[in-house]
Design an enzyme around this catalytic site. Structure first.
Site, mmCIF file in Angstrom:
data_model
loop_
_atom_site.group_PDB
_atom_site.id
_atom_site.type_symbol
_atom_site.label_atom_id
_atom_site.label_comp_id
_atom_site.label_asym_id
_atom_site.label_seq_id
_atom_site.Cartn_x
_atom_site.Cartn_y
_atom_site.Cartn_z
ATOM 1 N N LYS A 131 38.569 35.723 22.182
ATOM 2 C CA LYS A 131 39.598 36.756 22.157
ATOM 3 C C LYS A 131 39.752 37.368 20.756
ATOM 4 C CE LYS A 131 40.928 36.199 26.502
ATOM 5 N NZ LYS A 131 40.107 35.195 27.188
HETATM 6 C C1 LIG Z 1 40.873 34.531 28.590
HETATM 7 C C2 LIG Z 1 41.768 34.928 29.696
HETATM 8 C C3 LIG Z 1 42.621 34.006 30.332
HETATM 9 C C4 LIG Z 1 42.555 32.524 30.095
HETATM 10 O O1 LIG Z 1 42.798 32.130 28.799
HETATM 11 P P1 LIG Z 1 42.214 30.713 28.285
HETATM 12 O O2 LIG Z 1 42.790 30.617 26.896
HETATM 13 O O3 LIG Z 1 40.731 30.812 28.284
HETATM 14 O O4 LIG Z 1 42.738 29.666 29.189
HETATM 15 C C5 LIG Z 1 43.500 34.477 31.288
HETATM 16 N N1 LIG Z 1 43.536 35.767 31.629
HETATM 17 C C6 LIG Z 1 42.725 36.689 31.064
HETATM 18 C C7 LIG Z 1 42.834 38.113 31.475
HETATM 19 C C8 LIG Z 1 41.796 36.297 30.101
HETATM 20 O O5 LIG Z 1 40.968 37.209 29.561
#
Ligand SMILES: *Cc1c(COP(=O)(O)O)cnc(C)c1O
Length: 332
Positions: free
Chosen positions: A147
């Site tokens: 992210k």
């Molecule tokens: C990455 C993501 C998640 C999950 O987050 P994690 O930290 O990997 O558990 C949930 N929703 C969206 C839209 C994402 O891109």
């Protein structure tokens, strides 16, 4: 951990921010703290965690369709009967583009639904200079290494209501209150100090990173716009440059392009695919032709901190060549 929590709340300009150990836990905690129970209207155009967390909490997802422009949940596609049965709406700020927050708020009020935004892509995004995290009863963030802002693994929930936030603070710490008595059924959702330290370091150069990514994205747009279409951005919102999604004409063209780029060592990712309303384990509730179409022909191009403008030009030129050749072959 407390330092990162304070600095993030300040940076994002929100009041009740709770750090947790990943973005999926953030969703789980939001549903639990708000006592979501029953039918949940959500979008099929998202990462699996948005839907699986709804099911994991023993709730039932119903899929709305999406806007063909912003790719976010189209609340007008949901009929009144479904809305009257729903306990919550879980939209996603897809690729950082904010949902129709005012329309969703109006519908939620009318039908007495809670609103939890999955804002995993929307770090630092604003609408009319206001944080996108200020909308809904809760908004969740993911700080996974993939992210924009990350703590390797991590996440956060931003709550509207102080009492719900106070409850969530106990939920992530085994439900224990100040007397160390389990006041609620809780879990271990805390962000570790090591992960928080990573976040504190990353926060020092987040502004420079966002700026760099915005420049790369603008260069992609510039080169590619006559060959493919993009997510349409509203004028009053900021794009944090987290993703570079492009839409091709159809799935066959998409697959061809991805394969040729892969041979050249360039990884374009099908994201999001498939449309989650087609996934058997999620129950397949809802008719979502637009989401199914978009999911079948969208991909995200490389966009990361070390990528340079010269790389963007190289990738774009290669992409254009592949498309020209392919379209030359397949059109008569
Ligand atoms: C990455 C993501 C998640 C999950 O987050 P994690 O930290 O990997 O558990 C949930 N929703 C969206 C839209 C994402 O891109």
């Amino acid at each position: 951990m407390q330092e990162l929590e304070r600095k993030l709340a300040e940076y994002l300009n929100v009041e009740y921010l709770l750090l947790v150990n990943n973005g999926t836990m953030a969703l789980d905690i939001a549903y639990r703290a708000l006592e979501v129970d029953g039918l949940v209207i959500t979008t099929p155009f998202t990462f699996a965690a948005t839907t699986s967390s709804i099911c994991w909490q023993h709730n039932t997802p119903v899929f709305a369709d999406i806007s063909s422009e912003s790719f976010t949940l189209d609340i007008a596609s949901v009929d009144d009967k479904t809305l009257s049965l729903a306990d919550a709406i879980v939209p996603v700020h897809v690729f950082g583009h904010p949902c129709q927050v005012d329309e969703i708020a109006a519908v939620a009020k009318k039908h007495n639904c809670k609103v939890i935004y999955d804002a995993a892509h929307a770090f630092a995004t604003t609408i009319n200079n206001r944080s996108v995290l200020a909308y809904g009863d809760a908004a969740t963030l993911s700080f996974h290494a993939t992210k924009l802002f990350h703590t390797v693994e991590g996440g956060a929930v931003v709550f509207k209501d102080k009492a719900v936030y106070e409850k969530a603070k106990l939920l992530v710490n085994f439900g224990l209150n100040s007397q160390q008595v389990p006041e609620f059924i809780g879990t271990n959702g805390k962000l570790s100090e090591v992960h928080a330290a990573m976040g504190l370091t990353n926060l020092t150069f987040i502004d420079a990173l966002i700026k760099h990514r915005q420049q790369l994205k603008a260069a992609y747009y510039d080169r590619l716009n006559t060959y493919m279409s993009f997510q349409t951005w509203q004028a009053n919102v900021t794009d944090n440059g987290a993703y570079m999604p492009v839409l091709l004409k159809n799935e066959a063209e998409l697959l061809h392009v991805i394969n040729v780029l892969a041979v050249e060592g360039i990884q374009a990712r099908r994201y999001f695919y498939p449309s989650l309303s087609l996934v058997e384990s999620f129950g397949q509730r809802g008719v979502t032709p637009i989401a199914n179409d978009i999911a079948s022909r969208i991909m995200c191009l490389p966009l990361y901190a070390d990528l340079q403008l010269t790389d963007v030009k190289l990738i774009s030129d290669m992409l254009i060549n592949v498309i020209k050749q392919y379209r030359g072959r397949t059109t008569t």
